[in-house]
Design a protein around this motif. Structure first.
Motif, PDB file in Angstrom:
ATOM      1  N   ASP A 105      -8.747  -8.070   0.685  1.00 16.20           N
ATOM      2  CA  ASP A 105      -9.110  -7.689  -0.680  1.00 16.20           C
ATOM      3  C   ASP A 105      -7.952  -7.953  -1.634  1.00 16.20           C
ATOM      4  OD1 ASP A 105     -10.894  -6.343  -2.626  1.00 16.20           O
ATOM      5  OD2 ASP A 105      -9.340  -4.805  -2.628  1.00 16.20           O
ATOM      6  N   PRO A 107       0.830  -1.209   0.000  1.00 19.11           N
ATOM      7  CA  PRO A 107       0.000   0.000   0.000  1.00 19.11           C
ATOM      8  C   PRO A 107       0.862   1.256   0.000  1.00 19.11           C
ATOM      9  CG  PRO A 107       0.030  -0.984   2.178  1.00 19.11           C
ATOM     10  CD  PRO A 107       0.774  -1.934   1.275  1.00 19.11           C
ATOM     11  N   PHE A 140      -1.641   5.825   2.963  1.00 24.33           N
ATOM     12  CA  PHE A 140      -2.671   4.917   3.494  1.00 24.33           C
ATOM     13  C   PHE A 140      -2.235   4.326   4.827  1.00 24.33           C
ATOM     14  CE2 PHE A 140      -4.014   0.484   4.013  1.00 24.33           C
ATOM     15  CZ  PHE A 140      -5.406   0.637   4.072  1.00 24.33           C
ATOM     16  N   TYR A 182      -7.863  -4.421   3.749  1.00 24.28           N
ATOM     17  CA  TYR A 182      -7.018  -4.218   2.580  1.00 24.28           C
ATOM     18  C   TYR A 182      -6.308  -5.515   2.197  1.00 24.28           C
ATOM     19  CZ  TYR A 182      -3.197  -2.648  -0.375  1.00 24.28           C
ATOM     20  OH  TYR A 182      -2.313  -2.523  -1.423  1.00 24.28           O
ATOM     21  N   ASP A 193      -8.726  -1.428   8.977  1.00 27.45           N
ATOM     22  CA  ASP A 193      -8.537  -0.990   7.587  1.00 27.45           C
ATOM     23  C   ASP A 193      -7.477  -1.842   6.899  1.00 27.45           C
ATOM     24  OD1 ASP A 193     -10.373   1.086   7.859  1.00 27.45           O
ATOM     25  OD2 ASP A 193      -8.846   2.544   8.444  1.00 27.45           O
ATOM     26  N   ALA A 251      -4.342   4.413   8.297  1.00 29.36           N
ATOM     27  CA  ALA A 251      -5.179   3.214   8.387  1.00 29.36           C
ATOM     28  C   ALA A 251      -5.227   2.657   9.811  1.00 29.36           C
ATOM     29  CB  ALA A 251      -4.676   2.150   7.427  1.00 29.36           C
TER      30      ALA A 251
END
Length: 232
Positions: free
Chosen positions: A223, A204, A208, A220, A216, A212
């Motif tokens: 996903d 990332p 972020f 992430y 979060d 985060a």
């Protein structure tokens, strides 16, 4: 004559036993190898020092060292003819340390940058910033003046290119302290061969990571794992 309660003896024995186990479990050891940066030659007799405990050790004929340390400790590495370097221990495993010869410029590329310790990386960033400046102080007229040689010269252009590379490496290291192997494996089942590729493909942004929450980051990673598996 005082009679000793056997239960007290048992309790005392258990206390010392548990204390001994705790001491052993808390004791940690950091192992690594010291190299010269440009040649990758292993260096012997490098003095390794833990700044927290003041304990010292030396690298052997093959550059290997072992010293009592734990995560978040700072280790220094010193040998005559080389610049003293400092390594921050923030992950487990074999530490590879690359020393730079005194007053010797480094030819920067991605491989070299990845080998620099955090302290050396900071020093090289500062050097690249200074060498890449397009303005300089003027003693005659005062203030700053534009330096064409720095703006258009090969050394200035190279320094600015190196600076971008160094800053990107620094950002990646900050990200990877959160986006670590341990964090990822606690959420998704990746093999040893898949993990490096996953981290490289789905690292990332620093922006972020700095904002985060743990949830979060978990979302992430889940996903990203779904995308990683669908692309295989």
């Amino acid at each position: 004559m005082k009679i000793v309660n056997p239960y007290q003896l048992i309790a005392l024995f258990m206390f010392f036993l548990v204390s001994g186990i705790t001491t052993v479990s808390n004791a940690q050891e950091v192992k690594g190898i010291v190299h010269e940066l440009e040649s990758s030659q292993r260096l012997k007799d490098v003095v390794v020092k833990n700044l927290r405990t003041q304990q010292e050790a030396r690298s052997d004929a093959d550059g290997n060292f072992s010293i009592g340390a734990q995560l978040n400790d700072l280790l220094t590495f010193a040998q005559a003819g080389y610049e003293v370097d400092t390594a921050y221990i923030y992950e487990e495993g074999i530490q590879r340390i690359y020393l730079v010869r005194d007053q010797k410029s480094i030819v920067i590329d991605e491989v070299v940058v990845s080998r620099l310790t955090d302290s050396r990386l900071i020093a090289e960033i500062e050097r690249a910033r200074n060498e890449g400046k397009v303005t300089e102080g003027s003693q005659n007229r005062g203030g700053l003046r534009l330096s064409p040689s720095r703006l258009f010269g090969r050394q200035g252009k190279l320094a600015r290119k190196n600076l971008d590379l160094l800053l990107q490496e620094q950002a990646n290291r900050k990200i990877d302290r959160w986006f670590s192997n341990q964090t990822i494996r606690a959420i998704v089942p990746l093999s040893d061969s898949e993990l490096p590729l996953f981290r490289e493909q789905f690292r990332p942004t620093l922006q972020f990571m700095e904002t985060a929450s743990p949830e979060d980051l978990r979302i992430y990673i889940l996903d990203a794992y779904s995308k990683f598996k669908s692309n295989k």
